[in-house]
Design an enzyme around this catalytic site. Structure first.
Site, PDB file in Angstrom:
ATOM      1  CG  ASP A  64      89.496  -0.931 -78.818  1.00 18.31           C
ATOM      2  OD1 ASP A  64      90.261  -0.282 -78.072  1.00 18.31           O
ATOM      3  OD2 ASP A  64      88.655  -0.387 -79.555  1.00 18.31           O
TER       4      ASP A  64
ATOM      5  CG  ASN B 132      78.886  10.729 -83.039  1.00 20.50           C
ATOM      6  OD1 ASN B 132      78.513  10.239 -84.101  1.00 20.50           O
ATOM      7  ND2 ASN B 132      78.820  10.093 -81.887  1.00 20.50           N
ATOM      8  N   PRO B 133      79.849  11.705 -86.362  1.00 19.82           N
ATOM      9  CG  PRO B 133      80.037   9.715 -87.586  1.00 19.82           C
ATOM     10  CD  PRO B 133      80.520  10.401 -86.342  1.00 19.82           C
TER      11      PRO B 133
ATOM     12  CG  HIS C  97      82.262  -0.013 -70.474  1.00 19.73           C
ATOM     13  ND1 HIS C  97      81.556   0.451 -71.570  1.00 19.73           N
ATOM     14  CD2 HIS C  97      81.596   0.478 -69.393  1.00 19.73           C
ATOM     15  CE1 HIS C  97      80.534   1.184 -71.160  1.00 19.73           C
ATOM     16  NE2 HIS C  97      80.542   1.222 -69.849  1.00 19.73           N
TER      17      HIS C  97
HETATM   18  P1  NAD Z   1      78.039   2.967 -79.559  1.00 17.44           P
HETATM   19  O1  NAD Z   1      78.178   1.837 -80.523  1.00 17.44           O
HETATM   20  O2  NAD Z   1      76.802   3.020 -78.725  1.00 17.44           O
HETATM   21  O3  NAD Z   1      78.097   4.346 -80.380  1.00 17.44           O
HETATM   22  C1  NAD Z   1      79.087   4.599 -81.323  1.00 17.44           C
HETATM   23  C2  NAD Z   1      79.011   6.064 -81.731  1.00 17.44           C
HETATM   24  O4  NAD Z   1      80.112   6.336 -82.614  1.00 17.44           O
HETATM   25  C3  NAD Z   1      77.737   6.448 -82.474  1.00 17.44           C
HETATM   26  O5  NAD Z   1      77.221   7.627 -81.912  1.00 17.44           O
HETATM   27  C4  NAD Z   1      78.229   6.673 -83.922  1.00 17.44           C
HETATM   28  O6  NAD Z   1      77.457   7.646 -84.589  1.00 17.44           O
HETATM   29  C5  NAD Z   1      79.657   7.124 -83.705  1.00 17.44           C
HETATM   30  N1  NAD Z   1      80.569   6.891 -84.829  1.00 17.44           N
HETATM   31  C6  NAD Z   1      80.499   5.956 -85.819  1.00 17.44           C
HETATM   32  N2  NAD Z   1      81.556   6.070 -86.645  1.00 17.44           N
HETATM   33  C7  NAD Z   1      82.327   7.084 -86.152  1.00 17.44           C
HETATM   34  C8  NAD Z   1      83.565   7.671 -86.552  1.00 17.44           C
HETATM   35  N3  NAD Z   1      84.216   7.213 -87.623  1.00 17.44           N
HETATM   36  N4  NAD Z   1      84.068   8.703 -85.823  1.00 17.44           N
HETATM   37  C9  NAD Z   1      83.404   9.169 -84.716  1.00 17.44           C
HETATM   38  N5  NAD Z   1      82.222   8.653 -84.306  1.00 17.44           N
HETATM   39  C10 NAD Z   1      81.700   7.612 -85.003  1.00 17.44           C
HETATM   40  O7  NAD Z   1      79.345   2.949 -78.664  1.00 17.44           O
HETATM   41  P2  NAD Z   1      79.669   3.526 -77.219  1.00 17.44           P
HETATM   42  O8  NAD Z   1      79.004   4.848 -77.048  1.00 17.44           O
HETATM   43  O9  NAD Z   1      81.112   3.382 -77.052  1.00 17.44           O
HETATM   44  O10 NAD Z   1      78.969   2.575 -76.153  1.00 17.44           O
HETATM   45  C11 NAD Z   1      78.555   1.250 -76.340  1.00 17.44           C
HETATM   46  C12 NAD Z   1      79.285   0.099 -75.727  1.00 17.44           C
HETATM   47  O11 NAD Z   1      79.998  -0.512 -76.757  1.00 17.44           O
HETATM   48  C13 NAD Z   1      80.304   0.289 -74.708  1.00 17.44           C
HETATM   49  O12 NAD Z   1      79.893  -0.496 -73.631  1.00 17.44           O
HETATM   50  C14 NAD Z   1      81.609  -0.312 -75.257  1.00 17.44           C
HETATM   51  O13 NAD Z   1      82.269  -1.000 -74.231  1.00 17.44           O
HETATM   52  C15 NAD Z   1      81.137  -1.210 -76.297  1.00 17.44           C
HETATM   53  N6  NAD Z   1      81.895  -1.436 -77.552  1.00 17.44           N
HETATM   54  C16 NAD Z   1      83.238  -1.316 -77.592  1.00 17.44           C
HETATM   55  C17 NAD Z   1      83.929  -1.470 -78.803  1.00 17.44           C
HETATM   56  C18 NAD Z   1      85.417  -1.329 -78.793  1.00 17.44           C
HETATM   57  O14 NAD Z   1      86.073  -1.609 -77.788  1.00 17.44           O
HETATM   58  N7  NAD Z   1      86.017  -0.886 -79.914  1.00 17.44           N
HETATM   59  C19 NAD Z   1      83.227  -1.745 -79.979  1.00 17.44           C
HETATM   60  C20 NAD Z   1      81.814  -1.857 -79.907  1.00 17.44           C
HETATM   61  C21 NAD Z   1      81.156  -1.678 -78.687  1.00 17.44           C
END
Ligand code: NAD
Ligand code: ZN
Length: 262
Positions: A109, A223-224, A126
């Site tokens: 992002d 992490n929650p 990524h």
């Molecule tokens: P993931 O979606 O697999 O995991 C997200 C994690 O964040 C979970 O463990 C969840 O419990 C935790 N979480 C949820 N709300 C939270 C909060 N408020 N505070 C702290 N933790 C919280 O994401 P990942 O591990 O980053 O990997 C997955 C892939 O998703 C990556 O390849 C990434 O590039 C991509 N992705 C990126 C974005 C972005 O750029 N914002 C968004 C979605 C997915």
């Protein structure tokens, strides 16, 4: 008796080299959907009946660009409509306080950059969402918003090839430079490694934590929800990044004398 957040602050105060690893959970507090875990969009299959790892894969972009782009566009629109939050700002502040504080993010992002994290200590493993480029001739297009509002998949104006963002899709190679920088820095070692808001689904996210722990560094996770890492770190803090990080910053004072100092 120190609270878990105070323990983490103490570890930060005493550390020289720090690695912060972030995932989609950090940007969840900006309103962006995560893939998995708490608030995860794709804890089961997508609406197209395939897992998100298949929809957003390199092979799918070649086989069915429209389907892959449906999910790329979903993520792209969410990113364009959101902004960095205080969690991103706290991390940028932590990096200002420690000249050897590195940031490894899976997020595409661009919020870390926008919040002020220095380019030279930011590893976007990524890739990024923009600028789009043509898979056939390399032509670039900076206007992501306009492309997302038009027909998908976006096609090249020069050769009609399918455009794509410079992100790493599932089953694609990681950017060479990012990997090189990451392993170069891992080679120098870290005193503290902190994972925030990631489901830790990839080996290059888990490895830095385990490697650091093996050489006696302090490791922590925010992490929650519990992940595969939670039982393997020194300190697991169950909470949202946006709640934990500002409180963490309030306990940080890098000029403090560390107990472990000679
Ligand atoms: P993931 O979606 O697999 O995991 C997200 C994690 O964040 C979970 O463990 C969840 O419990 C935790 N979480 C949820 N709300 C939270 C909060 N408020 N505070 C702290 N933790 C919280 O994401 P990942 O591990 O980053 O990997 C997955 C892939 O998703 C990556 O390849 C990434 O590039 C991509 N992705 C990126 C974005 C972005 O750029 N914002 C968004 C979605 C997915
Ligand atoms: Zn082209």
């Amino acid at each position: 008796m120190l609270s878990p957040i105070e323990q983490l602050a103490q570890a930060f105060n005493c550390a020289e080299r720090v690695l912060i690893i972030t995932g989609a959970g950090l940007s969840a507090d900006s309103g962006l959907p995560t893939y998995r875990g708490v608030g995860g969009l794709y804890n089961s299959n997508t609406n197209d009946g395939v897992p998100i790892e298949v929809a957003l894969s390199g092979p799918m972009l070649q086989r069915d660009p429209a389907l892959c782009w449906k999910y790329l566009a979903e993520l792209g629109r969410a990113c364009l409509g959101a902004q960095p939050n205080q969690g991103h700002e706290v991390i940028a502040q932590l990096q200002r306080l420690k000249p050897h504080c590195w940031l490894l993010t899976q997020n595409i992002d661009g919020f870390h950059r926008a919040a002020g994290s220095p380019d030279e200590r930011l590893i976007e493993i990524h890739g990024q969402l923009a600028p789009l480029y043509c898979q056939s001739c390399g032509q670039k297009d900076d206007d992501l918003a306009r492309r997302l509002a038009a027909a998908l998949p976006p096609l090249c104006r020069r050769c009609a090839g399918v455009m794509r963002p410079p992100v790493v899709l599932f089953e694609e190679m990681l950017p060479e430079k990012a990997i090189h920088t990451l392993y170069e820095q891992l080679g120098e070692g870290f005193d503290l490694v902190l994972a925030i808001g990631t489901s830790a689904s990839f080996p290059y996210i888990v490895e830095p934590v385990l490697r650091a722990r093996a050489i006696g560094a302090f490791t922590a996770e925010i992490n929650p929800a519990r992940t595969d890492l939670s039982d393997r770190v020194d300190l697991y803090i169950a909470g949202r990044a946006l709640d934990v990080l500002p409180e963490l910053l309030s306990h940080i004072s890098v000029n403090r004398i560390c107990k472990s100092s000679p």
